[in-house]
Design an enzyme around this catalytic site. Sequence first.
Site, short mmCIF file in Angstrom:
data_model
loop_
_atom_site.label_atom_id
_atom_site.label_comp_id
_atom_site.label_asym_id
_atom_site.label_seq_id
_atom_site.Cartn_x
_atom_site.Cartn_y
_atom_site.Cartn_z
N GLY A 8 -4.88 104.25 -30.48
CA GLY A 8 -4.32 105.58 -30.17
C GLY A 8 -4.13 106.18 -31.66
N LEU A 57 -9.60 100.43 -24.74
CA LEU A 57 -8.64 99.56 -24.13
C LEU A 57 -8.93 99.09 -22.90
CD1 LEU A 57 -4.94 100.79 -24.05
CD2 LEU A 57 -5.88 99.36 -25.54
N ALA A 80 -3.30 105.69 -24.74
CA ALA A 80 -2.80 105.98 -23.41
C ALA A 80 -3.74 107.15 -22.96
CB ALA A 80 -1.61 106.00 -22.99
N SER A 82 -2.08 110.02 -21.57
CA SER A 82 -0.82 110.35 -21.86
C SER A 82 -0.38 111.67 -21.42
CB SER A 82 -0.42 110.35 -23.41
OG SER A 82 -1.22 111.53 -24.04
N THR A 123 8.10 105.05 -22.27
CA THR A 123 8.47 106.39 -22.12
C THR A 123 9.54 106.80 -21.22
OG1 THR A 123 7.22 108.22 -21.16
CG2 THR A 123 6.38 106.17 -20.34
N GLU A 125 9.48 108.66 -19.06
CA GLU A 125 8.97 109.01 -17.72
C GLU A 125 9.17 107.77 -16.60
OE1 GLU A 125 6.97 111.81 -16.01
OE2 GLU A 125 8.30 112.55 -17.55
N TYR A 147 1.28 108.23 -13.94
CA TYR A 147 1.42 107.80 -15.26
C TYR A 147 2.64 107.04 -15.52
CZ TYR A 147 2.90 108.52 -20.31
OH TYR A 147 3.36 108.30 -21.34
N LYS A 151 2.82 103.15 -16.46
CA LYS A 151 3.54 102.85 -17.79
C LYS A 151 4.76 101.64 -17.47
CE LYS A 151 2.26 105.06 -21.48
NZ LYS A 151 1.97 104.42 -22.60
#
Length: 335
Positions: A8, A57, A80, A82, A123, A125, A147, A151
């Site tokens: 990334g 990835l 990611a 993202s 994250t 999130e 997402y 994660k």
Amino acid sequence: MKRAFITGITGQDGSYLAELLLSKGYTVYGLYRRKSSLDFGNVAHIAHRITMIEGDLLDYPSLVAAIKESRPDEVYNLAAQSFVGASFRQPVATAEIDALGVVHLLEAIRSVKPDARFYQASTSELFGGVYDTPCNEETPFYPRSPYGVAKLYAHWITKNYRENYGVFACAGILFNHESERRGKEFVTRKITSTVAAIKHGEAECLELGNLSSKRDWGHAADYVRAMWLMLQQERPAEFVIATGETRTVREFAELAFRKAGYDIRFEGEGENEVGIDSKSGKILLRVNPAFFRPAEVNVLLGDSSKAKNELGWEREVMFSELVSRMVSSDIKKLG
Ligand code: NAP
Ligand code: F7E
């Protein structure tokens, strides 16, 4: 001289982390994806100081080759899909990259360089629907988007590789962090780039979704310092990284307009809310329901006491300066 491998690297955080590690004398390797037009994104200006390795990835053999070539002391997994909004439209790709991609990378490390230290970009999130704020390392998770769910798998598999295979694996639970290099679809950069376009007469109005959503916003340069600190500790662990302050999207937009010389006042409610320029009476901001999400994370607020106590981490950029820097940079870019 230490060697670091960053996935990334072409993104926002990858670029700030690469600059930080180069300044510390690291030899830096970065993973980039093959694209129809080759560009190194946010690290184009320092690409000559980095060994860029092609890979993905999603492609385990390319990760094995990258670890063999870089022989890293430290691996930072920042790659990611993202964007939370896109994860509702592309749930499978998001899961493949953000969840399975991480186990590909951990397996490549385990088989080629098991003593490499590993950082996973977790994250806020993960907390999603949690209303008991501020969130710390003990707060239970409740992801609210594909997402966040992807994660969550990545977070646990990171911990799992530490417990099962002894990998020095850390996860930083980072709250929102923005910068002049933030992608333009994220709300902060969407606001500052559109404010700049309005200022230059290239746009008339900013259209946003949920103005009442609250986020704990910091600057990315401060947050990559925390990633590095985590990998310098004696023992691997999880850390929350946040400012401890939360603001609405409306407050961010109001301040961004103010930094550009507009005084806006808000009128109306819900989908009918508008931001009006006090001087000209023009509508500068409108709500567009197309930008609402199927499931919203209404408020995020983090408590990074553990990082302060154990890592000695503090942010340096305050909210007002973050907004100023983003607005000035976008106005300058258009000029
Ligand atoms: P970003 O600017 O969107 O960068 C994402 C990076 O991942 C880009 O370099 C992208 O490459 C790369 N990438 C995407 N899919 C890939 C794949 N299949 N294989 C290899 N590389 C791939 O994100 P960011 O804001 O820097 O965030 C860095 C990490 O922190 C992400 O994992 C994000 O989920 C996480 N995070 C971010 C925040 C935040 O507020 N910024 C907060 C918490 C966690 P291309 O340039 O080719 O697209
Ligand atoms: O949305 C609201 C939106 O897309 C912030 C990623 O880095 O941080 C980021 O995820 C809020 C949401 O970021 C618009 O509904 C209103 O409530 O900037 P965002 P995010 O979803 O918080 C976390 C920590 C990550 O890990 C992610 O990788 O703003 N909002 N109107 C809008 N959002 C967008 N994008 N566009 C709007 O027009």
